[in-house]
Each structure stands twice: as structure tokens, then as C-alpha cells.
Design a protein around this motif. Structure first.
Motif, PDB file in Angstrom:
ATOM      1  N   ASP A   1       0.829  -1.210   0.000  1.00  0.00           N
ATOM      2  CA  ASP A   1       0.000   0.000   0.000  1.00  0.00           C
ATOM      3  C   ASP A   1       0.866   1.264   0.000  1.00  0.00           C
ATOM      4  O   ASP A   1       0.574   2.234  -0.719  1.00  0.00           O
TER       5      ASP A   1
ATOM      6  N   LYS B   1       1.099   4.204  -2.873  1.00  0.00           N
ATOM      7  CA  LYS B   1       0.837   5.593  -2.462  1.00  0.00           C
ATOM      8  C   LYS B   1       1.991   6.511  -2.826  1.00  0.00           C
ATOM      9  O   LYS B   1       1.786   7.654  -3.267  1.00  0.00           O
TER      10      LYS B   1
ATOM     11  N   LYS C   1       1.770   7.575  -6.589  1.00  0.00           N
ATOM     12  CA  LYS C   1       0.466   7.897  -7.156  1.00  0.00           C
ATOM     13  C   LYS C   1       0.513   9.025  -8.180  1.00  0.00           C
ATOM     14  O   LYS C   1      -0.351   9.117  -9.056  1.00  0.00           O
TER      15      LYS C   1
END
Length: 707
Positions: free
Chosen positions: A337, A341, A344
Motif C-alpha cells: 500500500d 501511495k 500515485k
């Protein structure tokens, strides 16, 4: 290419039409084998039968499935979601057994170290299997205890088989199928694929500070080096050598500190781990931007993010190595995750997925290298012998085979001279209907369709003699020429790593056989469609008599003839070419051969292609006359069709042996009966049960004791 290839092409080119499969994503901490590492355009299979290609990742394959099927690429329409692109492991029956379907399964999948979780995807390549094509997977602990079992009916859209976490670590999984897929010409044929095999190692229960620190040393170096390259790409400058050297020096210091803990569970050393790290750094740079210099802010961020994630994921594996526990999937998910992130603004999750896969595979590889305490398995092959060092030879007799005719004929084609016998249409042997070539093997009844096979020359057989008359089994010089019966131990011929006491241990009738001590010549290729390879082991001690005054000789020889089908290879038996085995159990291994067939006991067939063991009694194997007659043409018990060797009118088979006292040149002949193999397709092809005959030219020598 034989039937399997033809069927595979047919299926994969025009008949694949599968809806989205019921696939379940594997755990992030799992090792995933999807067979996609090999791509060869228009290749079927992509790289042939599988055995140990993925052993470095902790998984090996055995059993008929990995030979009756293989890695293959999809052609034409691809079943969306049913399998990852481009390859799968497919299983296709190429004929039928009397019990229904060719014994393509069972398939044995062995894990080292043992695993705690397992899942894999199944499809039927889009064929409607009438709701009855089911695959059973049985999971066994190291001691053979059944830990779990699942039977899954494969729907048209495919499905994932997912085991609950095993309560006991699992070492082997056995896969079998119902073999009831398809309609019309495919009805009753086994047909399914396996893909995306995902597994995680079981908790070892024993922690290792050495493994934990060694893994940290590797991932910390990765982070440090990717930072060097990230800074260089951001500015469009060459990478700073001092930055790289600093990372190298720290790794050396950290790895040495790990080794000092004295609880290392593998023999991984600093140079091998460092080489893995450096290769990973190179792969990251190539995948991100082809190792371009920049300047590029996003490329810089991707390279740096790869290094950071390797440390984060590495810490998850490092913790499990230190505590002897399974890797926490939530820890790996958190790292994933954060990676997504951090990028992004530069890429979508789908775009960064290949880089994530590269990172995860790297960490798992290093973790296995430093923390996976694997076992070393000694595999028994078809040439294994229980005699270690043969004793010195006393007075003994050697028989060394020589070449015969260059054309054995058979199947209606006449043999070329020299000849050893003939087949007759009458029991009185007045009318010859076919000649028998010298050094040839003929098999089957009158409705058979197999050409004769050449027997290998330069094969030596040794028998002891106390008085130059009686012949007794000898240890010879080793398994190639000795004549002793088998050992007391047994192994599964379809899975040689398994020691057995009954066929139940092998999941196949007739597969649990005594370990051979001695072999009657090298493997013999037998013509047919499909062809087969026969390995002849002595089933009992050989014996006999030799009369040099006669002169004559007669031997009692009982063989255990192990039949291996040839499905995906250009030759029936593995060959020894350039002193290297072309395929089989010792593919790529060293070998020696000196016969026209280029076969060798160094190059046994793959265990997974095993079909049956046939008891063959050559007694008497004689230098005199051998004769077998049948007024009705039914020469052997259970024979269905009259005749012999594709000759329905055959009523007598005669072979003539010889022994020349002056030159000691001899011909040994035998006529015998061959039982059913258990394979309807092979039995129909050869018309078995039925007769067999052979002639062995060679030189017989009485040899004094070794000095």
C-alpha cells in the motif's frame, strides 16, 4: 511431434473459449509459479516436461502429468482470467487405459521446505466436461500422513482450489483427475490445466538471528544502491561511485555480523547474496527506464521506491526468520500500500505492478537463500544399484553383443540379412511367410502394428562359473553387466523419490517395484505410436550351463521389463549425444554409449512416463533352436488375435542360435510371451498379450580370474 502435441495444438488454436474464471488472488507473501518465465513463439510445449525447473523456488514436479502435459503457450483465444499469460501446465490424456483413460495423473508436487498454505487455478480449456471433470488434491506431511484433501469439479469458467492453512506442514501434494472430460472423440479423456500455484513456507518453529540479519543486510544494500541510482537519474548524471562503494562496504560489514550469530540455517555466503542484490538493482533500472540516465523525476522516484519497498517487505520476512514463524501477510500488504501511495503521481497501481512483482520475487529469493532450511533428497533412478563395489571376478563367462542386420523389417516389411529365424504358416514349418533379422526384437500378435526394433550392440553380460560348465549370477563389474536379482528395497517407478511397500504408496497399480541391482543391456526403444522405452532389469538371479565340447550354452533369464511411454520427445528413449543425455531422468547429465540406438543406462527415461512392468521369461535363452507353435495361432495365454508380429497366418516361430568354438562367436535366441501392459492403446497397437522373440549375436568368452 506425437499425439499430445497434435491434441494440444488443436485445443489451443481453435477451441479455447472460457469465461472469467473464479480465481482467488494469492497471499502477497506467497511464492507464485505461473510458468510464464519461458516464452517461445509458436512453441508447444514451451520448454518440455517439467521436473526441477522451479526447485530453486521450492517446488518440484514428478508423475505422468508433467510428461503427458507440459508448459505451453496459448494460441488464439485466451481464457480471460482463467490463467495468467502466456503459459499453463496442461494435462491431456493421449489414449485409454482398461480402467478408463491413460494414466496421465497422478501428479506429484513436492515442496522443500514444507508449506503452510497452498492454492492453484484449474480450467478445462473451455471444454464442457459435463460437470464430471473433477480433480482431487491430497496434501501429505513429510511422514506420509494425509493432512488435507479436496476434490473440485471444474466449471467451464475455471476455479481456484484453495486449502485452509495446513495444521501440519505439507511436503507433497498428489493431484489426480476423474478423466471424464469432453464429448465425442474427447469423451473419457483427461483434460485440464493448472496455473498460478501459490504457496507459503510453513513456520519452521526455529528462529535464526543469522538469517534475519543477513536478509536485512541484503535489503539495506538494495535501498542504499537504489538511492544512488535514483539521485543520478533525477539529475541526469552518472551514478556516484563513492555512493555505490559505501553501500557495498556496509553490506560486507552487516553480513559478517549476521554470520557471527552462529545460528545460520543455510550455507549462503556474502558473494552469492551480493550477486543477487546487484542483479536485482540492474533489473529495476532496466524495468523503470531501460537504464537511461535521465533526468526524470518519476523514474527517480520509482527506483527509490523499489529500494524502500524491498526493505519494508524484507522486514516482514526478516521477522519471521528471527522468530521461526510464518510471514505476516498484513505486513506485506502494508508495504504494498505504501509503495502504491508513494508513486500515485507517477503511475497507476496496474502500471507499477510489474515492478512490485520484481521486488517481491527478489525478497522471497533472498529469504529462501538465507532462511529456508531445505533437505537434500537422494533420488533413486532406474539405473540405481544396491551393489556398491563389485568383488573381484573369479573364473567367469562374458557375453558381449554385436550388431546384426541394419533392417529388422516387421509389419509386412521383410528383414535384411543376416537372419536368425523365420515365421511359418504351418506348425510343420514347411511354408515360411517372414524372415527374422539378427539382433532384432519382434513383439505382438497377428493384429499388431509395430515394426521390429534393433537391439543394442556392445552390451556385456557376465556370469560366474566354478567349473567352466555351470553358470551362476555374478556381481560383474557393476549394474551394466552383472546378473544378480533385485534388492529387498522398493521404490515407486512413477515417482522414484518415494520408497514404497505397496502400490498404494505410488497411487498406481504395479508401480512399487524392487530396486534393480543389474540390467540386461541399455534401454531398448520399441517402435510404435506412441513409441515406448523398455528398461530391462534382472528379476531374479540368472543361471545356466555352457558346454564347450558341444559347443552349446543355455541361460535362464527372467526380466522385469519396465515400460516407459514416449510422448513429447523425438526418440523413444533418451539418447546419449556428445556424452550428454538428451532428456529423461538425467537430462543434461553426463553419459557414455556405444550402440547404434545411442541409449545408455546413464540416461534412463523420466519416472513420470512409467506405464507398466512386464514379467518377461527368456528361459531358455539358448545357442540351440527355439521353437513355438500353435495350431490355432494363439501362442500365448490371454492372446486374443491369432498370429504373430502382424502376421495373422503365423502358426510357428523358429529361431536358430549358434556357438562357434573356434571364434567363440555366438547367437543366443529366445521365444517368449508378453502380457498386457494395462494400456488399451498400447495393447491394441502391439496386439498384446502375444508372442515375442529376439536374437542376440555376440562373442562368448571364458575369462580366467582377475589377478
Amino acid at each position: 511431434m506425437r499425439i499430445v502435441r497434435w491434441m494440444g495444438v488443436l485445443i489451443l488454436t481453435g477451441l479455447v473459449n472460457v469465461a472469467t474464471a473464479q480465481v482467488v488472488p494469492p497471499p502477497l507473501s506467497a511464492t507464485v509459479i505461473n510458468f510464464d518465465d519461458v516464452t517461445e513463439p509458436d512453441s508447444l510445449p514451451a520448454s518440455g516436461p517439467l521436473t526441477t525447473e522451479y526447485s530453486g523456488l521450492g517446488i518440484t514436479f514428478a508423475g505422468f502429468g508433467h510428461n503427458g502435459g507440459a508448459r505451453t503457450q496459448f494460441f488464439g483465444s485466451v481464457p480471460t482470467g482463467a490463467a495468467s499469460l502466456p503459459n499453463v501446465l496442461y494435462f491431456i490424456g493421449i489414449g485409454t487405459m482398461q480402467s478408463g483413460g491413460l494414466q496421465v495423473s497422478p501428479e506429484f508436487i513436492t515442496f522443500d521446505p514444507p508449506i503452510g498454505t497452498l492454492q492453484f487455478d484449474l480450467t478445462t480449456l473451455g471444454f464442457d466436461c459435463e460437470g464430471t471433470e473433477a480433480v482431487t488434491a491430497q496434501a501429505f506431511a513429510a511422514d506420509g500422513t494425509l493432512v488435507d484433501e479436496k476434490t473440485t469439479v471444474i466449471p467451464l469458467e475455471g476455479i481456484t482450489v484453495k486449502f485452509d492453512p495446513f495444521t501440519t506442514p505439507v511436503e507433497q501434494v498428489v493431484v489426480t483427475s476423474t478423466q471424464t472430460c469432453g464429448t465425442s472423440f474427447l469423451k473419457g479423456v483427461e483434460l485440464f490445466t493448472i496455473d498460478n500455484i501459490a504457496f507459503t513456507p510453513a513456520a519452521s518453529g526455529t528462529g535464526s538471528d543469522c538469517a534475519s540479519l543477513a536478509l536485512n543486510a541484503a535489503t539495506n544494500k538494495t535501498k542504499a544502491k537504489t538511492k544512488c541510482y535514483s539521485q543520478a537519474v533525477a539529475k541526469g548524471l552518472p551514478v556516484d561511485d563513492k555512493c555505490i562503494q559505501k553501500a557495498n562496504d556496509k553490506f560486507t560489514k552487516d553480513f559478517a555480523r549476521a554470520v557471527k550469530k552462529n545460528d545460520c540455517v543455510t550455507d549462503a555466503d556474502a558473494p552469492s547474496i551480493e550477486a543477487t542484490v546487484d542483479q536485482f538493482i540492474s533489473d529495476v533500472n532496466n524495468q523503470v527506464n531501460g537504464s537511461a540516465p535521465g533526468p526524470d523525476v518519476c523514474d527517480s522516484k520509482k527506483i527509490a521506491a523499489a529500494g524502500k519497498k524491498s526493505v519494508q517487505v524484507g522486514s516482514c520476512f526478516s521477522r519471521s526468520a528471527r522468530n521461526g514463524t510464518a510471514t505476516d501477510d498484513a505486513c506485506v500488504q502494508k508495504a504494498a500500500d505504501e509503495f502504491v501511495k508513494s508513486l500515485k503521481k507517477c503511475s497507476t497501481p496496474d502500471q507499477s505492478a510489474p515492478l512490485e512483482t520484481l521486488i517481491d520475487n527478489f525478497v522471497r529469493t533472498v529469504s529462501r537463500a538465507v532462511a529456508a532450511s531445505t533437505t537434500t533428497t537422494t533420488t533413486t533412478t532406474t539405473s540405481t544399484t544396491t551393489t556398491t563395489t563389485a568383488p573381484p571376478l573369479g573364473l567367469h563367462v562374458t557375453f558381449t553383443s554385436s550388431a546384426g542386420t541394419a533392417n529388422c523389417g516387421g509389419r509386412g516389411t521383410p528383414a535384411d540379412p543376416p537372419l536368425s529365424g523365420a515365421v511359418y504358416s504351418d506348425v510343420d514349418q514347411m511354408t515360411s511367410i517372414a524372415d527374422l533379422g539378427l539382433a532384432c526384437l519382434y513383439i505382438g500378435g497377428g493384429n499388431g502394428n509395430i515394426a521390429a526394433s534393433q537391439l543394442p550392440e556392445n552390451a556385456q553380460t557376465i556370469l560366474d562359473t566354478p567349473d567352466a560348465q555351470a553358470l551362476m549370477a555374478s556381481f560383474g563389474t557393476g549394474p551394466r553387466d552383472c546378473t544378480k536379482g533385485p534388492a529387498a528395497t522398493k521404490h515407486c517407478l512413477n515417482n522414484l523419490a518415494v520408497e514404497c511397500t505397496t502400490d498404494d504408496d505410488c497411487f498406481l497399480d504395479g508401480a512399487c517395484q524392487p530396486d534393480a541391482n543389474c540390467f540386461f543391456g541399455p534401454p531398448v526403444p520399441v517402435n510404435g505410436f506412441p513409441a515406448s522405452c523398455v528398461v530391462n532389469a534382472f528379476a531374479s538371479d540368472a543361471s545356466g550351463m555352457i558346454n564347450l565340447g558341444g559347443p552349446s550354452a543355455s541361460l535362464s533369464v527372467q526380466l522385469s521389463s519396465r515400460v516407459f511411454i514416449s510422448t513429447l520427445n523425438q526418440t523413444a528413449c533418451p539418447q546419449c549425444i556428445g556424452n550428454v543425455c538428451t532428456f529423461g531422468q538425467n537430462a543434461g547429465g553426463a553419459c557414455e554409449t556405444n550402440n547404434v540406438n545411442m541409449t545408455s543406462l546413464d540416461c534412463p527415461p523420466t519416472d513420470g512416463t512409467y506405464i507398466a512392468t512386464l514379467p518377461i521369461n527368456l528361459s531358455p535363452l539358448t545357442t540351440g533352436e527355439a521353437l513355438l507353435t500353435a495350431t490355432d495361432g494363439l501362442f500365448c495365454p490371454g492372446q486374443i488375435n491369432p498370429g504373430a508380429f502382424s502376421l495373422p497366418d503365423a502358426r510357428a516361430i523358429r529361431q536358430q542360435g549358434s556357438l562357434d568354438l573356434g571364434t567363440m562367436e555366438s547367437t543366443l535366441v529366445s521365444i517368449f510371451c508378453i502380457p498386457s501392459t494395462g494400456s488399451a492403446s498400447l495393447d491394441n497397437l502391439a496386439d498384446l498379450p502375444g508372442p515375442g522373440t529376439l536374437s542376440l549375436p555376440g562373442v562368448t568368452m571364458l575369462v580366467p580370474p582377475s589377478p
